[in-house]
Design a protein around this motif. Structure first.
Motif, PDB file in Angstrom:
ATOM      1  N   SER A 109      38.459  41.505  30.431  1.00  0.00           N
ATOM      2  CA  SER A 109      37.925  40.457  31.299  1.00  0.00           C
ATOM      3  C   SER A 109      37.890  39.169  30.490  1.00  0.00           C
ATOM      4  O   SER A 109      37.258  39.118  29.434  1.00  0.00           O
ATOM      5  CB  SER A 109      36.516  40.815  31.780  1.00  0.00           C
ATOM      6  N   TRP A 110      38.548  38.132  30.979  1.00  0.00           N
ATOM      7  CA  TRP A 110      38.722  36.919  30.183  1.00  0.00           C
ATOM      8  C   TRP A 110      38.377  35.676  30.998  1.00  0.00           C
ATOM      9  O   TRP A 110      38.634  35.615  32.196  1.00  0.00           O
ATOM     10  CB  TRP A 110      40.156  36.814  29.663  1.00  0.00           C
ATOM     11  N   TRP A 111      37.837  34.691  30.313  1.00  0.00           N
ATOM     12  CA  TRP A 111      37.452  33.419  30.942  1.00  0.00           C
ATOM     13  C   TRP A 111      38.193  32.296  30.227  1.00  0.00           C
ATOM     14  O   TRP A 111      38.059  32.119  29.020  1.00  0.00           O
ATOM     15  CB  TRP A 111      35.945  33.224  30.823  1.00  0.00           C
ATOM     16  N   GLN A 168      48.849  29.506  25.050  1.00  0.00           N
ATOM     17  CA  GLN A 168      48.194  29.830  23.781  1.00  0.00           C
ATOM     18  C   GLN A 168      46.719  30.141  23.998  1.00  0.00           C
ATOM     19  O   GLN A 168      46.165  31.088  23.425  1.00  0.00           O
ATOM     20  CB  GLN A 168      48.343  28.664  22.798  1.00  0.00           C
ATOM     21  N   LYS A 169      46.090  29.354  24.838  1.00  0.00           N
ATOM     22  CA  LYS A 169      44.663  29.528  25.122  1.00  0.00           C
ATOM     23  C   LYS A 169      44.400  30.882  25.769  1.00  0.00           C
ATOM     24  O   LYS A 169      43.463  31.598  25.405  1.00  0.00           O
ATOM     25  CB  LYS A 169      44.203  28.392  26.028  1.00  0.00           C
ATOM     26  N   ILE A 170      45.235  31.239  26.755  1.00  0.00           N
ATOM     27  CA  ILE A 170      45.078  32.535  27.424  1.00  0.00           C
ATOM     28  C   ILE A 170      45.325  33.667  26.442  1.00  0.00           C
ATOM     29  O   ILE A 170      44.587  34.650  26.393  1.00  0.00           O
ATOM     30  CB  ILE A 170      46.026  32.632  28.638  1.00  0.00           C
ATOM     31  N   LEU A 171      46.365  33.519  25.623  1.00  0.00           N
ATOM     32  CA  LEU A 171      46.714  34.575  24.682  1.00  0.00           C
ATOM     33  C   LEU A 171      45.628  34.777  23.636  1.00  0.00           C
ATOM     34  O   LEU A 171      45.364  35.898  23.206  1.00  0.00           O
ATOM     35  CB  LEU A 171      48.053  34.252  24.006  1.00  0.00           C
ATOM     36  N   LYS A 172      44.982  33.702  23.231  1.00  0.00           N
ATOM     37  CA  LYS A 172      43.857  33.835  22.298  1.00  0.00           C
ATOM     38  C   LYS A 172      42.768  34.711  22.893  1.00  0.00           C
ATOM     39  O   LYS A 172      42.195  35.573  22.232  1.00  0.00           O
ATOM     40  CB  LYS A 172      43.277  32.455  21.962  1.00  0.00           C
ATOM     41  N   GLU A 173      42.453  34.487  24.183  1.00  0.00           N
ATOM     42  CA  GLU A 173      41.426  35.288  24.845  1.00  0.00           C
ATOM     43  C   GLU A 173      41.874  36.736  24.987  1.00  0.00           C
ATOM     44  O   GLU A 173      41.121  37.660  24.703  1.00  0.00           O
ATOM     45  CB  GLU A 173      41.121  34.696  26.226  1.00  0.00           C
ATOM     46  N   VAL A 174      43.107  36.920  25.408  1.00  0.00           N
ATOM     47  CA  VAL A 174      43.618  38.264  25.657  1.00  0.00           C
ATOM     48  C   VAL A 174      43.681  39.081  24.373  1.00  0.00           C
ATOM     49  O   VAL A 174      43.389  40.276  24.367  1.00  0.00           O
ATOM     50  CB  VAL A 174      45.012  38.178  26.311  1.00  0.00           C
ATOM     51  N   LYS A 226      49.869  45.931  30.407  1.00  0.00           N
ATOM     52  CA  LYS A 226      49.372  47.221  29.913  1.00  0.00           C
ATOM     53  C   LYS A 226      48.398  47.861  30.896  1.00  0.00           C
ATOM     54  O   LYS A 226      48.574  48.996  31.297  1.00  0.00           O
ATOM     55  CB  LYS A 226      48.684  47.025  28.556  1.00  0.00           C
ATOM     56  N   ASN A 227      47.349  47.145  31.210  1.00  0.00           N
ATOM     57  CA  ASN A 227      46.297  47.677  32.075  1.00  0.00           C
ATOM     58  C   ASN A 227      45.767  46.553  32.953  1.00  0.00           C
ATOM     59  O   ASN A 227      45.988  45.374  32.681  1.00  0.00           O
ATOM     60  CB  ASN A 227      45.140  48.254  31.241  1.00  0.00           C
ATOM     61  N   LYS A 228      45.041  46.924  33.979  1.00  0.00           N
ATOM     62  CA  LYS A 228      44.518  45.912  34.890  1.00  0.00           C
ATOM     63  C   LYS A 228      43.529  44.998  34.165  1.00  0.00           C
ATOM     64  O   LYS A 228      42.870  45.398  33.206  1.00  0.00           O
ATOM     65  CB  LYS A 228      43.858  46.570  36.098  1.00  0.00           C
ATOM     66  N   PHE A 229      43.412  43.776  34.646  1.00  0.00           N
ATOM     67  CA  PHE A 229      42.572  42.787  33.987  1.00  0.00           C
ATOM     68  C   PHE A 229      41.887  41.902  35.021  1.00  0.00           C
ATOM     69  O   PHE A 229      42.271  41.855  36.188  1.00  0.00           O
ATOM     70  CB  PHE A 229      43.407  41.924  33.031  1.00  0.00           C
ATOM     71  N   LEU A 230      40.869  41.198  34.575  1.00  0.00           N
ATOM     72  CA  LEU A 230      40.207  40.157  35.356  1.00  0.00           C
ATOM     73  C   LEU A 230      40.321  38.856  34.560  1.00  0.00           C
ATOM     74  O   LEU A 230      39.890  38.779  33.421  1.00  0.00           O
ATOM     75  CB  LEU A 230      38.733  40.496  35.580  1.00  0.00           C
ATOM     76  N   LEU A 231      40.940  37.847  35.163  1.00  0.00           N
ATOM     77  CA  LEU A 231      41.129  36.555  34.500  1.00  0.00           C
ATOM     78  C   LEU A 231      40.547  35.455  35.367  1.00  0.00           C
ATOM     79  O   LEU A 231      40.923  35.305  36.530  1.00  0.00           O
ATOM     80  CB  LEU A 231      42.622  36.294  34.250  1.00  0.00           C
ATOM     81  N   VAL A 232      39.605  34.704  34.825  1.00  0.00           N
ATOM     82  CA  VAL A 232      39.051  33.543  35.513  1.00  0.00           C
ATOM     83  C   VAL A 232      39.705  32.289  34.941  1.00  0.00           C
ATOM     84  O   VAL A 232      39.686  32.071  33.728  1.00  0.00           O
ATOM     85  CB  VAL A 232      37.520  33.459  35.349  1.00  0.00           C
ATOM     86  N   LEU A 233      40.305  31.485  35.808  1.00  0.00           N
ATOM     87  CA  LEU A 233      40.865  30.188  35.438  1.00  0.00           C
ATOM     88  C   LEU A 233      39.949  29.128  36.042  1.00  0.00           C
ATOM     89  O   LEU A 233      40.003  28.856  37.233  1.00  0.00           O
ATOM     90  CB  LEU A 233      42.299  30.046  35.943  1.00  0.00           C
ATOM     91  N   ALA A 251      49.503  43.916  35.382  1.00  0.00           N
ATOM     92  CA  ALA A 251      49.296  45.295  35.825  1.00  0.00           C
ATOM     93  C   ALA A 251      48.695  45.342  37.230  1.00  0.00           C
ATOM     94  O   ALA A 251      47.988  44.432  37.667  1.00  0.00           O
ATOM     95  CB  ALA A 251      48.373  46.018  34.838  1.00  0.00           C
ATOM     96  N   LYS A 252      48.980  46.420  37.903  1.00  0.00           N
ATOM     97  CA  LYS A 252      48.506  46.623  39.263  1.00  0.00           C
ATOM     98  C   LYS A 252      46.982  46.626  39.299  1.00  0.00           C
ATOM     99  O   LYS A 252      46.327  47.078  38.376  1.00  0.00           O
ATOM    100  CB  LYS A 252      49.045  47.950  39.785  1.00  0.00           C
ATOM    101  N   GLU A 253      46.417  46.085  40.390  1.00  0.00           N
ATOM    102  CA  GLU A 253      44.976  45.979  40.623  1.00  0.00           C
ATOM    103  C   GLU A 253      44.306  44.939  39.737  1.00  0.00           C
ATOM    104  O   GLU A 253      43.086  44.907  39.616  1.00  0.00           O
ATOM    105  CB  GLU A 253      44.276  47.333  40.456  1.00  0.00           C
ATOM    106  N   SER A 254      45.093  44.074  39.090  1.00  0.00           N
ATOM    107  CA  SER A 254      44.511  42.974  38.323  1.00  0.00           C
ATOM    108  C   SER A 254      43.984  41.902  39.270  1.00  0.00           C
ATOM    109  O   SER A 254      44.440  41.778  40.409  1.00  0.00           O
ATOM    110  CB  SER A 254      45.554  42.370  37.382  1.00  0.00           C
ATOM    111  N   LYS A 255      43.009  41.133  38.803  1.00  0.00           N
ATOM    112  CA  LYS A 255      42.378  40.098  39.622  1.00  0.00           C
ATOM    113  C   LYS A 255      42.380  38.774  38.871  1.00  0.00           C
ATOM    114  O   LYS A 255      42.102  38.725  37.680  1.00  0.00           O
ATOM    115  CB  LYS A 255      40.923  40.470  39.953  1.00  0.00           C
ATOM    116  N   ILE A 256      42.691  37.704  39.612  1.00  0.00           N
ATOM    117  CA  ILE A 256      42.611  36.351  39.065  1.00  0.00           C
ATOM    118  C   ILE A 256      41.691  35.547  39.973  1.00  0.00           C
ATOM    119  O   ILE A 256      41.865  35.518  41.193  1.00  0.00           O
ATOM    120  CB  ILE A 256      43.995  35.685  38.989  1.00  0.00           C
TER     121      ILE A 256
END
Length: 1114
Positions: A245-247, A261-267, A293-300, A321-326
């Motif tokens: 889960s990333w913000w 780069q910013k997203i990758l740092k969080e991930v 790899k696996n489902k994720f939650l990303l807030v932009l 990945a499937k079932e990921s949420k943005i």
């Protein structure tokens, strides 16, 4: 009234007037020419101050023509201040040099040196007179201008229907304020609607359905609470995505590569350290690999436009990945539509909700307002806030400072400011008048501090200490007698937080809401800039500016009057992704052209080497070199007479030169994590103004010319605060008499002390009594809250068992083989002990909350710990008794070979981890809050304790919150699947390891009760050597998303193979209905990882469905 002198201009006049007056008073030896010009300037400033005070009303903004005039006035004031401070610095250095030469008595003809100093003094005084004369001439010219005469002699104000600011003012949207202590009122329904959009599934016509990534947007006006709502949703659902889960805050006009780069740092923060990836294609490849790899939650958060989205970013995020949420937040509907998100438009708060929030923030009761006849006025004020939580909070905090009188409340409700508008900096529109009103009500000293915060980019999180030190460098903090300016500055920050003008984040950092950032930037005018520079620019930030179209080299060239420069790695060379490119601006260019700097930050500028010319920045008060590869400081560092802050934390600095001792005004020396620092020269004891010193290193002499820092230099550092680490106590011949001279006990402002008796192979400590005497002499002050002793080989000094340390909260003992007892302080809340073999007993500690013990073989007894919340004990072979701990939440025990019993009642326990407790036979009773369990090599617990519950023998209803279970021992008798789903209804993570190390305690096969855990999301199975097939059960685990199998040497199939002909099984075709149902269930996995299962055959259909989500290693 037409115009303005704002608070910043008034402050500039006042500060300059004080400087001129002080100079005329102190420097009686000024030559007559310079003195006459200063007196003229003093007279002009006094007259100007008086006229400003006579003006009836002074709003803080005006039309653009008059803002230009105001900028010119402030330029003159700033120039004069620079000139005076440079003169004062020149004279101070001259006096210091003269004193240094005469005191050393090394000059054969001292009168020659004295004459040289006198000549320099006279020249500086003459130069001061010339430059002040030019200042007076500029002021004369400005005073004769009609606009200036109008300013100081205003005509009566004529009422106008039009709001101030012009016809182009329109409402604007901005990033909402992140939630503070309490969530906003009236947003529960909105939260549920956003969650429903996130998890409500796809429609057949959805363009995103085939990609498997759901995108939801929260759209609404600035200040309405979009980010707060996103935070509420994020915190409530993030556990469903484990550590994925990333913000990420996008903000205005992001650069595509910078954003990736910013997203990758969080991930990557939970996987491995991010390595340099200089190319866009490399970033895309790496990020795509991580997200698939696996489902994720990303807030932009705070998305303004879509230029960055189209192309690589869109493909990478939607290919996750499937079932990921943005989840995105934006002010603009077209952004949501352009991305194709399901949109939730956030409405304004109702009047009732706004009124409730207002009362809470203003700390008023409705009946209290009614009794003073103020409720009606208050409701009118709230109505003018427009249903925006940010404005309601800010105005509410303003009313908290007002008296309960009709005049006070009507002065706010009827204020003309409600009609005013100012253009926002980032888009067409206006800054909300309610916020303007709150700014106008600030005390004059807070206005300057608030405006300075706009030097940082929007959404930037500012370290509190950094802001305090920069305020100090610019002289924004009043110096009260007997109170350190750092204390005053922190009080002012708290005041701004309480007024909702600054926000404090979860990690105690500070930031401005976007709307408030616009307000501060507008008030700051042309003085503050992010890249674009004019002749009026005094404060420049290059943080987070990565627009390739901006010519930063030319921008820097135009900024020759800067007082603040917050640099970035792109300007000065290197960053955390690419450390090799050449800097656009050299340090030599900086020191040659920016001589008026007070604040210089070269943080994260990797390719950094300071030159001797750094001494040319004679007015510098703040220098930040942290997180860089600087290895040495030039000897000229000592010429920075005014320097207050030097931050070398996280650098590769190797040595501090003796010239450091000449920085007589230094208050902060940052040395955190300076792991390569090996030598500190003598002279540190001269820094008598020092408040913060992270590391004090005692050093031996280096050759014949470099004397090392002695322990007795601590004596004169009487103003030290915070934590102090004293290192090198056994690497040199430290004398007890020198340690006594340090007078550590008298440094009452310290709240923490660390002693490091570091040793090399050639230990040079004279003897045992010498080492003990050394620690005895270094008795800490009684007011400390934390104490660390590391590497000390002798028994404890007398003060160690002193009961006067009543404020001590944390104690850490590391590698102290002769310390047989823990300091007997009842106030202890945290205790860490490692490698202390003679420690035999820990007594009862009534307030202890956290306990960590490692490698203490002599420890046999731990007393009752009634307040303990976390216990971690490792490798204590002699431990056999642990007292009661009724409120413990986390219990981690490993390698305790003789421990047999534990407290049986643990009603607050949430996490339980046992590893190698071969003789433990405890029987637990009630553990209703248990969430995570791990047992490894605990064979005697197969019938006792928790395993009884697994077996369905007792207390099955007592584990309703268990979400994680790890076992390598066999419950007996085995529970039924129905029992497992009854007493562990929340179990989401299960790991079973067949215990091949203990004879007679093997499952052999995966136990049947596993299939009863219907809520499982992650399942790990290892070492079940008898299993041939795991088929027939997967449909009972509908929520399973992660499956890992290890060490099944005989496993042939994951699906039911009954009723399939040998030919069909060989070809992998014509699956039965049962097999098809199981394949469908397994196809929903986000990850299937298989290790050491050589006989396993997977149907081709399942392989095709899983694709990159399948990993097999034979």
């Amino acid at each position: 009234m037409a115009i303005v002198i704002d608070a910043l201009a008034e402050a500039a006049i006042s500060k300059l007037f004080q400087s001129v007056t002080s100079l005329l008073k102190d420097k009686v030896d000024l030559i007559r020419y310079a003195k006459a010009e200063l007196e003229k300037l003093q007279e002009k400033l006094e007259r100007l101050q008086k006229k400003i005070k006579d003006v009836e009303q002074k709003p803080f903004f005006s039309n653009e023509r008059n803002r230009d005039l105001e900028a010119q006035l402030k330029d003159v004031f700033y120039d004069a201040q620079d000139i005076i401070e440079r003169y004062q610095t020149t004279i101070a250095l001259c006096e210091r040099d003269k004193h240094s030469i005469t005191s050393r008595n090394k000059v054969r003809k001292p009168w020659i040196t004295l004459c040289s100093c006198f000549k320099e003094h006279v020249y500086a005084s003459y130069q001061l007179g010339n430059e002040i004369k030019k200042i007076n001439q500029k002021l004369n010219e400005i005073e004769q201008r009609k606009e200036m005469m109008d300013l100081l002699n205003p005509t009566p104000k004529v009422k106008s229907e039009d709001p101030i600011g012009g016809e182009h003012d329109n409402p604007r949207e901005t990033t909402p304020l992140i939630s503070t202590a309490q969530p906003p009122m009236g947003r529960v329904d909105d939260k549920e609607k956003v969650k429903e959009l996130l998890f409500g599934g796809f429609t057949e016509s959805s363009a995103l359905a085939k990609d498997g990534v759901s995108i939801v947007s929260i759209v609404g006006q600035g200040g309405i609470g979009k980010t707060t709502l996103a935070k509420m949703v994020f915190n409530e659902v993030k556990e469903q995505f484990r550590n994925r889960s990333w913000w990420v805050c996008v903000s205005e006009k992001p650069n595509r590569m910078g954003l990736l780069q910013k997203i990758l740092k969080e991930v990557s923060r939970e996987t491995e350290e991010l390595k340099g990836i200089p190319s866009l294609s490399g970033l895309c490849t790496r990020l795509q690999s991580e997200l698939s790899k696996n489902k994720f939650l990303l807030v932009l958060d705070d998305v303004w436009e879509l230029d960055w989205w189209v192309g690589e970013v869109e493909g990478i995020l939607l290919g996750g990945a499937k079932e990921s949420k943005i989840l995105i937040t934006s002010r603009k509907v077209e952004v949501s539509q352009g991305i194709g998100a399901k949109m939730h438009k956030l409405p304004k708060m109702s009047l009732d909700e706004s009124w409730s929030l207002f009362l809470r923030v203003a700390k008023k009761q409705e009946h209290e307002l009614e009794s003073h006849n103020l409720k009606g006025i208050g409701e009118k004020i709230v109505a003018k806030c427009g249903g925006l939580p940010l404005v309601v909070q800010t105005v509410g905090s303003l009313m908290r400072t007002k008296g309960m009188t009709k005049d006070d409340w009507e002065s706010i409700e009827k204020s003309e400011i409600w009609k005013w508008k100012m253009p926002a900096s980032s888009s067409s529109g206006s800054i909300l008048p309610g916020l303007i009103l709150s700014y106008d009500d600030l005390p004059h000293y807070l206005k300057n501090c608030f405006v300075y915060c706009c030097i940082y980019p929007k959404d930037y999180e500012i370290e509190r200490d950094t802001l305090v030190m920069q305020w100090m460098a610019h002289g924004l903090i009043d110096q009260d007698k007997g109170i350190d300016v750092e204390v005053t500055a922190n009080q002012w920050i708290n005041d701004l937080i309480n007024r909702f003008m600054i926000e404090e984040t979860e990690y105690k950092e500070l930031k401005l809401h976007d709307i408030l950032h616009d307000l501060a930037l507008y008030i700051g005018g042309k003085e503050y800039s992010h890249v674009s520079i004019s002749k009026h620019t005094r404060h420049l930030s290059l943080h987070a500016v990565d627009d390739p179209e901006v010519d930063k080299r030319n921008a820097m060239g135009a900024a020759n009057k800067l007082r603040t420069l917050l640099g970035d790695s792109y300007i000065f060379g290197g960053d955390s992704f690419s450390k090799s490119h050449s800097p656009l601006v050299s340090i030599k260019h900086l020191t040659t052209n920016l001589k008026w700097l007070r604040v210089l930050s070269l943080r994260e500028c990797w390719s950094l080497k300071l030159l001797k010319s750094i001494e040319d920045l004679s007015l510098l008060k703040y220098l930040d070199l942290s997180i860089s590869k600087v290895t040495q400081l030039p000897c000229s560092i000592g010429r920075l007479y005014n320097l207050q802050t030097l931050n070398l934390s996280y650098t590769e600095i190797e040595e501090l030169p003796k010239e450091m001792g000449e920085l007589c005004n230094l208050r902060y020396l940052g040395l955190d994590y300076t792991l390569r620092l090996k030598f500190v020269a003598e002279g540190l004891g001269k820094l008598t103004n020092l408040r913060t010193l992270h590391r004090f290193m005692v050093c031996d002499d280096k050759g014949k010319t470099k004397r090392g820092c002695n322990i007795n230099e601590l004596k004169d550092l009487k103003k030290l605060k915070g934590e102090l680490s004293i290192e090198g106590l056994c690497e040199v011949r430290v004398k007890v008499m020198d340690a006594k001279k340090a007078e550590l006990k008298e440094k009452h402002e310290l709240n923490g002390v660390k002693f490091y008796f570091n040793r090399q192979e050639d230990n040079r400590a004279d003897n045992a009594s010498e080492e003990r005497g050394l620690l005895e002499a270094l008795e800490p002050p009684h007011g400390i809250e934390s104490l660390v002793i590391c590497g000390y080989k002798r028994d404890g000094p007398a003060w160690y068992l002193d009961s006067n340390y009543v404020k001590l909260r944390m104690l850490c003992l590391d590698r102290c083989p002769s310390l047989a007892a823990v300091i007997g302080i009842k106030s202890l809340e945290e205790l860490k002990v490692s490698w202390c073999p003679t420690l035999s007993e820990l007594p009862s500690m009534p307030l202890l909350k956290s306990l960590e013990i490692e490698k203490c073989d002599g420890l046999n007894t731990i007393g009752d710990l009634p307040a303990l919340e976390s216990m971690e004990i490792d490798k204590c072979d002699g431990l056999n008794t642990i007292g009661d701990m009724p409120v413990v939440k986390t219990l981690r025990l490993s390698d305790l070979t003789i421990l047999k019993q534990l407290p049986t009642r643990l009603p607050s326990l949430e996490e339980l981890h046992f590893d190698n407790l071969p003789n433990c036979e405890s029987t637990f009773t009630s553990m209703p809050r248990l969430r995570k369990v791990e047992f490894v090599n605990c064979p005697k617990m197969k019938i006792k304790g928790l395993i009884d519950e697994l077996a369905g023998l007792q207390e099955l209803e007592q584990l309703p919150n268990l979400v994680q279970l790890e076992l390598d021992l066999v419950p007996s008798p085995l529970p039924l699947p129905s029992q497992v789903s009854t007493f562990m209804p929340s179990l989401k993570y299960l790991k079973l390891v067949d215990n091949t190390n203990v004879d007679g305690l093997k499952w052999g096969r995966v136990p049947h009760w596993v299939w009863g855990a219907s809520q499982l999301k992650e399942l790990h199975l290892q070492g079940f050597i008898e299993d041939i097939s795991l088929g027939g059960q997967w449909q009972r685990l509908p929520k399973l998303r992660y499956l890992e199998l290890r060490g099944f040497p005989n496993l042939k199939s994951l699906v039911e193979v009954n009723n399939i002909t040998p030919q069909q099984q060989q070809n992998g075709t014509c699956p039965s209905d049962a097999q098809q149902q199981q394949i469908t269930c397994l196809s929903n996995l986000q990850s299937l990882r298989i290790y050491s299962c050589p006989a396993l055959h997977l149907p081709q259909e399942l392989r095709d469905h899983l694709g990159g989500r399948l990993y097999i290693r034979r």
